[in-house]
Design an enzyme around this catalytic site. Structure first.
Site, PDB file in Angstrom:
ATOM      1  N   HIS A   1       1.541   4.258  -3.030  1.00 60.58           N
ATOM      2  CA  HIS A   1       1.418   5.721  -2.932  1.00 60.58           C
ATOM      3  C   HIS A   1       2.562   6.408  -3.670  1.00 60.58           C
ATOM      4  O   HIS A   1       2.361   7.396  -4.379  1.00 60.58           O
ATOM      5  CB  HIS A   1       1.435   6.162  -1.469  1.00 60.58           C
ATOM      6  CG  HIS A   1       0.116   6.079  -0.773  1.00 60.58           C
ATOM      7  ND1 HIS A   1      -1.040   6.624  -1.283  1.00 60.58           N
ATOM      8  CD2 HIS A   1      -0.235   5.524   0.420  1.00 60.58           C
ATOM      9  CE1 HIS A   1      -2.042   6.407  -0.442  1.00 60.58           C
ATOM     10  NE2 HIS A   1      -1.579   5.736   0.596  1.00 60.58           N
TER      11      HIS A   1
ATOM     12  N   HIS B   1       0.830  -1.209   0.000  1.00 61.59           N
ATOM     13  CA  HIS B   1       0.000   0.000   0.000  1.00 61.59           C
ATOM     14  C   HIS B   1       0.862   1.256   0.000  1.00 61.59           C
ATOM     15  O   HIS B   1       0.614   2.190  -0.774  1.00 61.59           O
ATOM     16  CB  HIS B   1      -0.910  -0.024   1.230  1.00 61.59           C
ATOM     17  CG  HIS B   1      -1.725   1.212   1.412  1.00 61.59           C
ATOM     18  ND1 HIS B   1      -2.983   1.376   0.861  1.00 61.59           N
ATOM     19  CD2 HIS B   1      -1.462   2.365   2.081  1.00 61.59           C
ATOM     20  CE1 HIS B   1      -3.460   2.558   1.188  1.00 61.59           C
ATOM     21  NE2 HIS B   1      -2.549   3.188   1.929  1.00 61.59           N
ATOM     22  N   GLU B   2       1.889   1.278   0.851  1.00 61.12           N
ATOM     23  CA  GLU B   2       2.729   2.474   0.944  1.00 61.12           C
ATOM     24  C   GLU B   2       3.577   2.666  -0.310  1.00 61.12           C
ATOM     25  O   GLU B   2       3.730   3.794  -0.803  1.00 61.12           O
ATOM     26  CB  GLU B   2       3.626   2.389   2.189  1.00 61.12           C
ATOM     27  CG  GLU B   2       2.869   2.326   3.509  1.00 61.12           C
ATOM     28  CD  GLU B   2       1.890   3.474   3.707  1.00 61.12           C
ATOM     29  OE1 GLU B   2       2.101   4.559   3.129  1.00 61.12           O
ATOM     30  OE2 GLU B   2       0.888   3.275   4.416  1.00 61.12           O
TER      31      GLU B   2
ATOM     32  N   GLU C   1      -6.283   6.499  -1.342  1.00 59.56           N
ATOM     33  CA  GLU C   1      -6.152   5.344  -0.460  1.00 59.56           C
ATOM     34  C   GLU C   1      -6.712   4.086  -1.125  1.00 59.56           C
ATOM     35  O   GLU C   1      -6.114   3.002  -1.036  1.00 59.56           O
ATOM     36  CB  GLU C   1      -6.866   5.615   0.872  1.00 59.56           C
ATOM     37  CG  GLU C   1      -6.246   6.716   1.699  1.00 59.56           C
ATOM     38  CD  GLU C   1      -4.797   6.431   2.059  1.00 59.56           C
ATOM     39  OE1 GLU C   1      -4.463   5.259   2.331  1.00 59.56           O
ATOM     40  OE2 GLU C   1      -3.995   7.375   2.090  1.00 59.56           O
TER      41      GLU C   1
END
Length: 269
Positions: A138, A134-135, A195
Site C-alpha cells: 500500500h 500487503h501493507e 486491495e
C-alpha cells in the site's frame, strides 16, 4: 463558477498522473510525498502516544524483523527495475499495538502498525509476512495519496452539481443520487482495486524476502473462518471478498516464486 470547478477538475486529472513502478500504469495522485509524508508521520507519532505499544517481546521483535525483510526486498526489486531512489523519503517503522482488533495498517511513507488481535490469524512469521507484504505494498503504490486524490475529485463533482442545479428539491435529489452513485460506482471499486493490487505486489515482495507465498491463500482461509461468513456483498465493500482473495492469491503464488527466482531466492520459509 461551474466552469471554474470543471476546469479545475480537468487540470488536476491531467497534471496528477504518476506511474506505479510495479504495474507500469499511470495513477491518479495530486499529492507529492513532500506534502503527504510529514502529515502521515505526525499522525503516526500521535497514534503511538495514545495507544499501548508492545515493546521488547518476541512478537514485537518478529514484527520488526519481518518488516525489515519485506522493505529490504522491496528496495531490491525497485533498484533492479530502474527505481533506485524511489524509497529515499520513506521512513520505515513497525510497531505492535495491544488491541484485539483483527487488523494491521500502513500509512504513507512506511509507518506500519500490527494489532495483537491479528496474531492468532497470522499464526507464524510467514503469516505475518503475508500481512506485512500487503501493507508495505500500500505504501509503495501510494494508495493513501490516491484515495485522497479520488476523494478530492468526488468533492469537486459534488460542488459542480450543486452550483449547476438551482432548484433546491432537484439539488437534494442530486446530492442523494451522487453520494450513493459515486461511492458504489467509484470509491468502493477504487478501494477494492487497491486491495487487490496490494495483495499481488505484497505476494511478490514476500517471496523475494524468502517467505512462502503459498501461505497467503491459507491465511485468508483462516480469515474467512474467523469472519464466519459475516461480510457485506463485495460490491458494497472496500475490500474484495475472502473467496476472491483466496482465488487470486492461489493463482498468483507461482508467479511470485518465479519473480523471487530472478533474485536467487528459490527456497522459502
Amino acid at each position: 463558477m461551474k466552469k471554474i470547478v470543471l476546469i479545475t477538475a480537468v487540470f488536476l486529472t491531467v497534471m496528477a498522473c504518476k506511474v506505479n513502478p510495479f504495474t507500469g500504469k499511470k495513477v491518479l495522485n495530486f499529492y507529492p510525498n513532500s506534502q503527504i509524508f510529514p502529515m502521515a508521520f505526525a499522525q503516526y507519532d500521535q497514534f503511538l502516544t495514545e495507544n499501548a505499544v508492545v515493546e521488547n517481546t518476541a512478537e514485537a521483535k518478529m514484527i520488526t524483523k519481518v518488516g525489515q525483510r519485506i522493505s529490504s526486498a522491496a528496495e531490491r526489486w525497485l533498484v533492479a527495475n530502474g527505481y533506485p531512489g524511489y524509497l529515499k523519503d520513506y521512513k520505515w517503522e513497525y510497531n505492535l499495538v495491544k488491541d484485539e482488533t483483527v487488523n494491521a495498517w500502513c500509512m504513507p511513507g512506511g509507518k506500519i502498525v500490527f494489532y495483537t488481535g491479528i496474531l492468532p490469524i497470522t499464526q507464524t512469521e510467514t503469516g505475518v509476512a503475508v500481512v506485512m507484504g500487503h501493507e508495505v505494498a500500500h505504501a509503495l503504490a501510494d494508495h493513501g495519496a490516491q484515495r485522497m486524490s479520488a476523494g478530492t475529485l468526488q468533492q469537486i463533482g459534488a460542488v459542480a452539481g450543486n452550483v449547476a442545479i438551482q432548484d433546491p428539491e432537484k439539488r437534494n435529489m442530486f446530492n442523494q443520487a451522487y453520494g450513493l452513485g459515486s461511492t458504489v460506482g467509484l470509491m468502493l471499486p477504487f478501494s477494492r482495486g487497491h486491495e487487490t493490487e496490494a495483495d499481488r505486489i505484497g505476494l511478490q515482495i514476500m517471496a523475494i524476502a524468502g517467505y512462502n507465498p503459498d501461505e497467503a491463500a491459507e491465511l485468508w482461509k483462516r480469515m474467512k473462518s474467523k469472519s464466519g461468513g459475516q461480510a457485506p456483498p463485495e460490491f458494497l465493500s472496500t475490500h474484495p471478498s475472502n473467496d476472491t482473495r483466496i482465488s487470486n492469491l492461489t493463482a498468483w503464488a507461482p508467479l511470485a516464486k518465479q519473480e523471487a527466482a530472478k533474485f536467487g531466492v528459490t527456497k522459502f520459509q
